[in-house]
Design a protein around this motif. Sequence first.
Motif, PDB file in Angstrom:
ATOM      1  N   GLY A  64       0.796  -1.214   0.000  1.00  0.00           N
ATOM      2  CA  GLY A  64       0.000   0.000   0.000  1.00  0.00           C
ATOM      3  C   GLY A  64       0.827   1.262   0.000  1.00  0.00           C
ATOM      4  O   GLY A  64       2.046   1.244  -0.167  1.00  0.00           O
ATOM      5  N   LEU A  65       0.114   2.369   0.185  1.00  0.00           N
ATOM      6  CA  LEU A  65       0.705   3.700   0.184  1.00  0.00           C
ATOM      7  C   LEU A  65       0.181   4.453   1.396  1.00  0.00           C
ATOM      8  O   LEU A  65      -1.026   4.460   1.646  1.00  0.00           O
ATOM      9  CB  LEU A  65       0.317   4.459  -1.089  1.00  0.00           C
ATOM     10  CG  LEU A  65       0.700   3.771  -2.393  1.00  0.00           C
ATOM     11  CD1 LEU A  65      -0.093   4.351  -3.555  1.00  0.00           C
ATOM     12  CD2 LEU A  65       2.191   3.921  -2.628  1.00  0.00           C
ATOM     13  N   GLY A  66       1.074   5.077   2.145  1.00  0.00           N
ATOM     14  CA  GLY A  66       0.677   5.869   3.300  1.00  0.00           C
ATOM     15  C   GLY A  66       0.883   7.338   3.015  1.00  0.00           C
ATOM     16  O   GLY A  66       1.957   7.752   2.580  1.00  0.00           O
ATOM     17  N   VAL A  67      -0.166   8.126   3.250  1.00  0.00           N
ATOM     18  CA  VAL A  67      -0.102   9.563   2.981  1.00  0.00           C
ATOM     19  C   VAL A  67      -0.706  10.333   4.145  1.00  0.00           C
ATOM     20  O   VAL A  67      -1.282   9.759   5.059  1.00  0.00           O
ATOM     21  CB  VAL A  67      -0.847   9.932   1.671  1.00  0.00           C
ATOM     22  CG1 VAL A  67      -0.197   9.260   0.479  1.00  0.00           C
ATOM     23  CG2 VAL A  67      -2.324   9.583   1.753  1.00  0.00           C
ATOM     24  N   HIS A  68      -0.574  11.636   4.080  1.00  0.00           N
ATOM     25  CA  HIS A  68      -1.211  12.539   5.031  1.00  0.00           C
ATOM     26  C   HIS A  68      -1.860  13.652   4.219  1.00  0.00           C
ATOM     27  O   HIS A  68      -1.217  14.264   3.369  1.00  0.00           O
ATOM     28  CB  HIS A  68      -0.177  13.122   6.009  1.00  0.00           C
ATOM     29  CG  HIS A  68      -0.794  13.889   7.132  1.00  0.00           C
ATOM     30  ND1 HIS A  68      -1.336  15.130   6.953  1.00  0.00           N
ATOM     31  CD2 HIS A  68      -0.969  13.579   8.432  1.00  0.00           C
ATOM     32  CE1 HIS A  68      -1.805  15.571   8.111  1.00  0.00           C
ATOM     33  NE2 HIS A  68      -1.594  14.637   9.026  1.00  0.00           N
ATOM     34  N   ALA A  69      -3.131  13.904   4.466  1.00  0.00           N
ATOM     35  CA  ALA A  69      -3.862  14.922   3.698  1.00  0.00           C
ATOM     36  C   ALA A  69      -3.240  16.300   3.886  1.00  0.00           C
ATOM     37  O   ALA A  69      -2.783  16.617   4.970  1.00  0.00           O
ATOM     38  CB  ALA A  69      -5.316  14.959   4.138  1.00  0.00           C
ATOM     39  N   PRO A  70      -3.205  17.082   2.824  1.00  0.00           N
ATOM     40  CA  PRO A  70      -3.610  16.791   1.453  1.00  0.00           C
ATOM     41  C   PRO A  70      -2.485  16.069   0.700  1.00  0.00           C
ATOM     42  O   PRO A  70      -1.311  16.347   0.908  1.00  0.00           O
ATOM     43  CB  PRO A  70      -3.866  18.171   0.852  1.00  0.00           C
ATOM     44  CG  PRO A  70      -2.898  19.059   1.571  1.00  0.00           C
ATOM     45  CD  PRO A  70      -2.798  18.489   2.978  1.00  0.00           C
ATOM     46  N   PHE A 152      -3.840  14.217  12.492  1.00  0.00           N
ATOM     47  CA  PHE A 152      -4.356  12.852  12.525  1.00  0.00           C
ATOM     48  C   PHE A 152      -5.028  12.427  11.220  1.00  0.00           C
ATOM     49  O   PHE A 152      -5.923  11.597  11.225  1.00  0.00           O
ATOM     50  CB  PHE A 152      -5.296  12.664  13.720  1.00  0.00           C
ATOM     51  CG  PHE A 152      -4.693  13.177  15.003  1.00  0.00           C
ATOM     52  CD1 PHE A 152      -3.602  12.534  15.570  1.00  0.00           C
ATOM     53  CD2 PHE A 152      -5.186  14.321  15.611  1.00  0.00           C
ATOM     54  CE1 PHE A 152      -3.024  13.009  16.738  1.00  0.00           C
ATOM     55  CE2 PHE A 152      -4.611  14.801  16.778  1.00  0.00           C
ATOM     56  CZ  PHE A 152      -3.531  14.149  17.335  1.00  0.00           C
ATOM     57  N   ASP A 153      -4.614  13.023  10.111  1.00  0.00           N
ATOM     58  CA  ASP A 153      -5.177  12.704   8.801  1.00  0.00           C
ATOM     59  C   ASP A 153      -4.310  11.721   8.021  1.00  0.00           C
ATOM     60  O   ASP A 153      -4.313  11.716   6.795  1.00  0.00           O
ATOM     61  CB  ASP A 153      -5.389  13.982   7.978  1.00  0.00           C
ATOM     62  CG  ASP A 153      -6.603  14.774   8.427  1.00  0.00           C
ATOM     63  OD1 ASP A 153      -7.415  14.235   9.198  1.00  0.00           O
ATOM     64  OD2 ASP A 153      -6.734  15.930   8.006  1.00  0.00           O
ATOM     65  N   HIS A 154      -3.554  10.874   8.738  1.00  0.00           N
ATOM     66  CA  HIS A 154      -2.807   9.814   8.065  1.00  0.00           C
ATOM     67  C   HIS A 154      -3.819   8.873   7.422  1.00  0.00           C
ATOM     68  O   HIS A 154      -4.704   8.364   8.103  1.00  0.00           O
ATOM     69  CB  HIS A 154      -1.949   9.022   9.056  1.00  0.00           C
ATOM     70  CG  HIS A 154      -0.820   9.807   9.623  1.00  0.00           C
ATOM     71  ND1 HIS A 154      -0.937  10.521  10.790  1.00  0.00           N
ATOM     72  CD2 HIS A 154       0.437   9.988   9.180  1.00  0.00           C
ATOM     73  CE1 HIS A 154       0.213  11.115  11.047  1.00  0.00           C
ATOM     74  NE2 HIS A 154       1.061  10.800  10.097  1.00  0.00           N
TER      75      HIS A 154
END
Length: 165
Positions: A64-70, A152-154
């Motif tokens: 998978g891919l882990g991001v944080h908004a935006p 906390f937008d991970h």
Amino acid sequence: MRFTAATRFAPLPAPPTKDSHLSDLPWVSATNGWGPVEIDRSNGKQAAGDGTPIAFGGVTHPKGLGVHAPSEIVYHLGGRASRFTALVGIDDFSANQSSAGATRAVVRADGRTLLATATLTGATGPTAIDLDVTGVRLLHLLVEDANARSSFDHTSWARPHVTVR
């Protein structure tokens, strides 16, 4: 008419030639709200690779891919893929820290929106995605903040996979 300034274009990475997880393919571009985009990990705090395993409700996903908004990650499919599947949501790393995380995932293809999720939170769990991407050249995976609070937008794209025709 004459142009004197040279314009350089970076070549696109080769499109996939077989069924593949997106975390195994090079991206065209990647932007992330906090830290680097993580490959096969949830979004970390500093350097690539410092994220925790991608998990939703205690179920771990190795790809998978882990991001944080935006965030926005763009892949070159070159019209070769037929399906895109994934689970997307606020991952356990963020949900265990606070219930304040809220994001929305958007999948775009060649400038048109294929999917925009409802608001994702740790309590809602992930959303399953299964989309027809036949003929799509560029696939955009976006995660937007959904509550004007960037903490906390991970968000993780677990098992993001393309099927090649």
